[in-house]
Write a protein that holds these residues in place. Structure first.
Motif, PDB file in Angstrom:
ATOM      1  N   UNK A  83       1.495  -6.681  -3.207  1.00 47.49           N
ATOM      2  CA  UNK A  83       0.916  -5.390  -3.595  1.00 47.49           C
ATOM      3  C   UNK A  83       0.530  -5.657  -5.264  1.00 47.49           C
ATOM      4  N   UNK A  84       1.492  -6.526  -6.036  1.00 50.07           N
ATOM      5  CA  UNK A  84       1.051  -6.922  -7.377  1.00 50.07           C
ATOM      6  C   UNK A  84      -0.314  -7.766  -7.403  1.00 50.07           C
ATOM      7  N   UNK A  92       3.427 -10.412 -13.753  1.00 52.61           N
ATOM      8  CA  UNK A  92       4.481  -9.839 -12.812  1.00 52.61           C
ATOM      9  C   UNK A  92       4.971 -10.543 -11.644  1.00 52.61           C
ATOM     10  N   UNK A  93       3.666 -11.092 -10.801  1.00 55.08           N
ATOM     11  CA  UNK A  93       4.052 -11.832  -9.792  1.00 55.08           C
ATOM     12  C   UNK A  93       4.957 -13.022 -10.086  1.00 55.08           C
ATOM     13  N   UNK A 294       3.217 -13.416  16.930  1.00 54.94           N
ATOM     14  CA  UNK A 294       3.791 -12.841  15.650  1.00 54.94           C
ATOM     15  C   UNK A 294       2.985 -13.338  14.348  1.00 54.94           C
ATOM     16  N   UNK A 295       2.335 -14.611  14.665  1.00 53.30           N
ATOM     17  CA  UNK A 295       1.340 -14.924  13.598  1.00 53.30           C
ATOM     18  C   UNK A 295       0.423 -13.877  13.155  1.00 53.30           C
ATOM     19  N   UNK A 296      -0.119 -13.138  13.956  1.00 50.44           N
ATOM     20  CA  UNK A 296      -0.996 -12.020  13.723  1.00 50.44           C
ATOM     21  C   UNK A 296      -0.512 -10.882  12.757  1.00 50.44           C
ATOM     22  N   UNK A 297       0.784 -10.643  13.144  1.00 49.09           N
ATOM     23  CA  UNK A 297       1.682  -9.723  12.334  1.00 49.09           C
ATOM     24  C   UNK A 297       2.077 -10.354  10.895  1.00 49.09           C
ATOM     25  N   UNK A 298       2.172 -11.558  10.800  1.00 48.22           N
ATOM     26  CA  UNK A 298       2.444 -12.189   9.483  1.00 48.22           C
ATOM     27  C   UNK A 298       1.091 -12.119   8.698  1.00 48.22           C
ATOM     28  N   UNK A 299       0.111 -12.264   9.435  1.00 47.87           N
ATOM     29  CA  UNK A 299      -1.045 -12.114   8.695  1.00 47.87           C
ATOM     30  C   UNK A 299      -1.647 -10.917   8.037  1.00 47.87           C
ATOM     31  N   UNK A 300      -1.602 -10.024   9.225  1.00 54.25           N
ATOM     32  CA  UNK A 300      -1.681  -8.610   8.864  1.00 54.25           C
ATOM     33  C   UNK A 300      -0.970  -7.936   7.773  1.00 54.25           C
ATOM     34  N   UNK A 301       0.542  -8.375   7.573  1.00 55.55           N
ATOM     35  CA  UNK A 301       1.507  -7.706   6.324  1.00 55.55           C
ATOM     36  C   UNK A 301       0.894  -7.858   5.168  1.00 55.55           C
ATOM     37  N   UNK A 302       0.481  -9.172   4.680  1.00 52.18           N
ATOM     38  CA  UNK A 302      -0.067  -9.281   3.103  1.00 52.18           C
ATOM     39  C   UNK A 302      -1.358  -8.678   3.233  1.00 52.18           C
ATOM     40  N   UNK A 303      -2.259  -8.713   4.145  1.00 50.78           N
ATOM     41  CA  UNK A 303      -3.605  -7.843   4.127  1.00 50.78           C
ATOM     42  C   UNK A 303      -3.441  -6.684   3.748  1.00 50.78           C
ATOM     43  N   UNK A 304      -2.508  -5.780   4.668  1.00 44.30           N
ATOM     44  CA  UNK A 304      -2.171  -4.321   4.353  1.00 44.30           C
ATOM     45  C   UNK A 304      -1.769  -4.280   2.931  1.00 44.30           C
ATOM     46  N   UNK A 305      -1.015  -4.840   2.626  1.00 46.66           N
ATOM     47  CA  UNK A 305      -0.101  -4.795   1.062  1.00 46.66           C
ATOM     48  C   UNK A 305      -1.006  -4.895   0.190  1.00 46.66           C
ATOM     49  N   UNK A 306      -2.038  -5.816   0.181  1.00 46.07           N
ATOM     50  CA  UNK A 306      -3.220  -5.984  -0.963  1.00 46.07           C
ATOM     51  C   UNK A 306      -4.136  -4.733  -0.917  1.00 46.07           C
ATOM     52  N   UNK A 307      -4.462  -4.508   0.340  1.00 49.04           N
ATOM     53  CA  UNK A 307      -5.299  -3.262   0.061  1.00 49.04           C
ATOM     54  C   UNK A 307      -4.487  -1.990  -0.284  1.00 49.04           C
ATOM     55  N   UNK A 308      -3.171  -1.817   0.225  1.00 49.08           N
ATOM     56  CA  UNK A 308      -2.522  -0.627  -0.319  1.00 49.08           C
ATOM     57  C   UNK A 308      -2.326  -0.378  -1.946  1.00 49.08           C
ATOM     58  N   UNK A 309      -2.043  -1.812  -2.354  1.00 46.74           N
ATOM     59  CA  UNK A 309      -2.023  -2.218  -3.781  1.00 46.74           C
ATOM     60  C   UNK A 309      -3.500  -1.717  -4.643  1.00 46.74           C
ATOM     61  N   UNK A 310      -4.344  -2.156  -3.984  1.00 54.89           N
ATOM     62  CA  UNK A 310      -5.859  -2.040  -4.496  1.00 54.89           C
ATOM     63  C   UNK A 310      -6.200  -0.210  -4.147  1.00 54.89           C
ATOM     64  N   UNK A 450       4.109   7.150  -2.244  1.00 59.06           N
ATOM     65  CA  UNK A 450       3.807   6.630  -3.499  1.00 59.06           C
ATOM     66  C   UNK A 450       3.525   4.746  -3.427  1.00 59.06           C
ATOM     67  N   UNK A 451       2.500   4.446  -4.072  1.00 60.27           N
ATOM     68  CA  UNK A 451       2.352   2.915  -3.704  1.00 60.27           C
ATOM     69  C   UNK A 451       3.274   2.125  -4.559  1.00 60.27           C
ATOM     70  N   UNK A 452       3.819   1.062  -4.267  1.00 61.27           N
ATOM     71  CA  UNK A 452       4.927   0.212  -4.854  1.00 61.27           C
ATOM     72  C   UNK A 452       4.163  -0.467  -6.151  1.00 61.27           C
ATOM     73  N   UNK A 453       2.874  -0.728  -5.997  1.00 62.18           N
ATOM     74  CA  UNK A 453       2.204  -1.443  -6.911  1.00 62.18           C
ATOM     75  C   UNK A 453       2.296  -0.814  -8.453  1.00 62.18           C
ATOM     76  N   UNK A 454       2.482   0.652  -8.339  1.00 66.25           N
ATOM     77  CA  UNK A 454       2.462   1.446  -9.469  1.00 66.25           C
ATOM     78  C   UNK A 454       3.805   1.175 -10.325  1.00 66.25           C
ATOM     79  N   UNK A 455       4.889   0.884  -9.660  1.00 66.63           N
ATOM     80  CA  UNK A 455       5.984   0.417 -10.266  1.00 66.63           C
ATOM     81  C   UNK A 455       6.265  -0.799 -10.780  1.00 66.63           C
ATOM     82  N   UNK A 456       5.468  -1.774 -10.349  1.00 73.45           N
ATOM     83  CA  UNK A 456       5.611  -3.220 -10.423  1.00 73.45           C
ATOM     84  C   UNK A 456       5.423  -3.379 -12.167  1.00 73.45           C
TER      85      UNK A 456
END
Length: 456
Positions: A83-84, A92-93, A294-310, A450-456
């Motif tokens: 998200x950062x 912050x990263x 599970x590799x699909x889940x591992x890939x989807x998770x940061x993709x979701x996080x980045x887009x939520x952060x953005x 609330x998006x976590x990236x706002x608190x980082x």
């Protein structure tokens, strides 16, 4: 060289293509990671026998619990890093990385001490077959001493996943697998050190992987975005709180599933060493299939996080739909292979005819689990990616404790279905996570969070 050479931006571009290309190295890494532990069982089965198989499978469950607790906190850090990155907060990263490294290292040492101190009560609680007990204890002691290396590798991999890097985790686990294979054959096959030799090979392989990963990233510290100076490893109170807030529910989630496995194993062990070995082999084969997917889940998770952060919520939803599409296709293929070649898979691990005969019972029961895992690849990645750790924890308790233990007891003991009932209960439990998580995603209630990236 800039940090862009390692981190990737998933807030733009073709989602399906990004997801499949990002998933492939993770699928390969997970396959390699399962192969890593599978080698132990194949070699032990060939040189030690059924009692050795039981010992490795049972002690592995205990160490998996400790590893997954550490991984829960690593995944919490991964969400913050993703998200950062999506919010463009590079400094912050770096602070999050340093805090995560120190936090997980300390945690792994504490868990090692606990495992070593409580090894006898834990092994007795699991109802280990008498012929496997001493070997299981040796395996547990050696693996507990090397937990920091296992946790370290998973921590580095989580950070890289959060940055959108899938290739380097594959490189690191490949090193561990090659070292483990060579040493397994040497220690168990040539030196005849038995189960203890397999454990020692495992730990040396993990140590080699972790130490190489640190050296590799230090050499490329500018691209990695972390300079490895001593002050960077200082625990930042703010990020400790955020990692603990996200990681504690995720660790409980991971821990619940592994604790439930201890109880399920205990019930199955009461049937005898053949049932214990069959379940151990079956779970390992099941791991191969599910970890690759599970590799699909591992890939989807940061993709979701980045887009939520953005702030790209619509794009984050599309990631989940694509993850479902790919995971369903893969799951159907694996089910077909399991039905057609399941018995032959068991033969790779054991030459015991009794294990081969019981394998058909395991296969009939475990197939019920596959659709649930297909659903979880998308909805599970989403819940973790948005940082809803509490929901993860609640669903994990439902899956790992209430249903996994409850259904195994109901079918195996209360209804008297025996080994089939134990495995069926184990296989149906994941629906307690898959169905509610899917409903939560489709409901859209998460959009008010609330998006976590706002608190980082």
């Amino acid at each position: 060289m800039s940090a862009k050479s390692i981190s990737k931006d998933f807030t733009k571009g073709n989602i399906a293509l990004q997801l499949i290309l990002f998933s492939l190295p993770f699928m390969a890494s997970n396959a390699m990671q399962v192969l890593y532990s599978t080698i132990d069982m194949i070699v032990v089965g060939a040189y030690v026998g059924t009692a050795g198989l039981s010992a490795v499978s049972q002690s592995s469950q205990i160490m998996n619990f400790a590893t997954m607790v550490c991984l829960g906190f690593s995944n919490g850090g991964q969400v913050l890093i993703s998200q950062a990155l999506g919010a463009g907060k590079k400094k912050e990263m770096s602070d999050i990385m340093g805090t995560l490294f120190s936090f997980v290292s300390i945690l792994s040492i504490v868990l090692s001490v606990i495992a070593l101190s409580l090894k006898a009560p834990i092994l007795h609680l699991m109802n280990i077959p008498p012929e496997s007990y001493d070997m299981a204890k040796d395996y547990l002691i050696i693996c507990a001493l090397g937990l920091i290396f296992t946790a370290g590798y998973n921590m580095v991999s989580a950070v890289l996943r959060g940055m959108g890097d899938a290739k380097r985790p594959f490189l690191f686990i490949a090193i561990a697998s090659v070292v483990n294979l060579v040493l397994d054959l040497l220690f168990v096959g040539v030196f005849e050190w038995g189960v203890a030799g397999a454990a020692l090979a495992t730990i040396i392989g993990q140590a080699a992987s972790f130490l190489f990963s640190i050296w590799y990233l230090y050499r490329r510290r500018e691209a990695f975005g972390f300079d490895f100076r001593a002050e960077r490893f200082k625990l930042n109170r703010k990020y400790v709180g955020m990692i603990a807030g996200l990681g504690t529910p995720m660790a409980i989630q991971s821990g619940c599933i592994n604790v439930s496995m201890l109880f399920v194993n205990s019930m199955i062990n009461s049937v005898g060493v053949v049932a214990s070995a069959t379940f151990g082999v079956g779970v390992r084969i099941d791991d191969i299939v599910n970890k690759i997917c599970q590799g699909i889940q591992y890939a989807a998770m940061p993709m979701v996080s980045q887009n939520i952060g953005a702030g790209e919520k619509k794009r984050a939803k599309s990631v989940v739909y694509k993850a479902w599409m790919f995971s369903v296709a893969f799951t159907v293929l694996c089910m077909i292979l399991y039905v057609c070649f399941g018995r032959e898979m068991f033969m790779l691990f054991s030459d015991d005819a009794a294990v081969h005969q019981m394998s058909s019972v395991f296969i009939k029961a475990i197939l019920w689990m596959f659709p649930a895992f297909a659903l979880m690849r998308g909805s599970g990645a989403f819940i973790q990616g948005i940082g809803n750790a509490r929901l993860c924890m609640v669903l994990a308790i439902l899956d790992g404790v209430v249903l996994r233990i409850g259904l195994s007891w109901l079918f195996g003991i209360a209804l008297g279905w025996g080994f089939y009932g134990f495995v069926l209960g184990y296989g149906l439990a994941p629906y307690g996570y898959a169905i509610p998580s899917t409903i939560y995603f489709l409901s859209g209630k998460w959009e008010k969070r609330k998006v976590l990236a706002e608190e980082i």
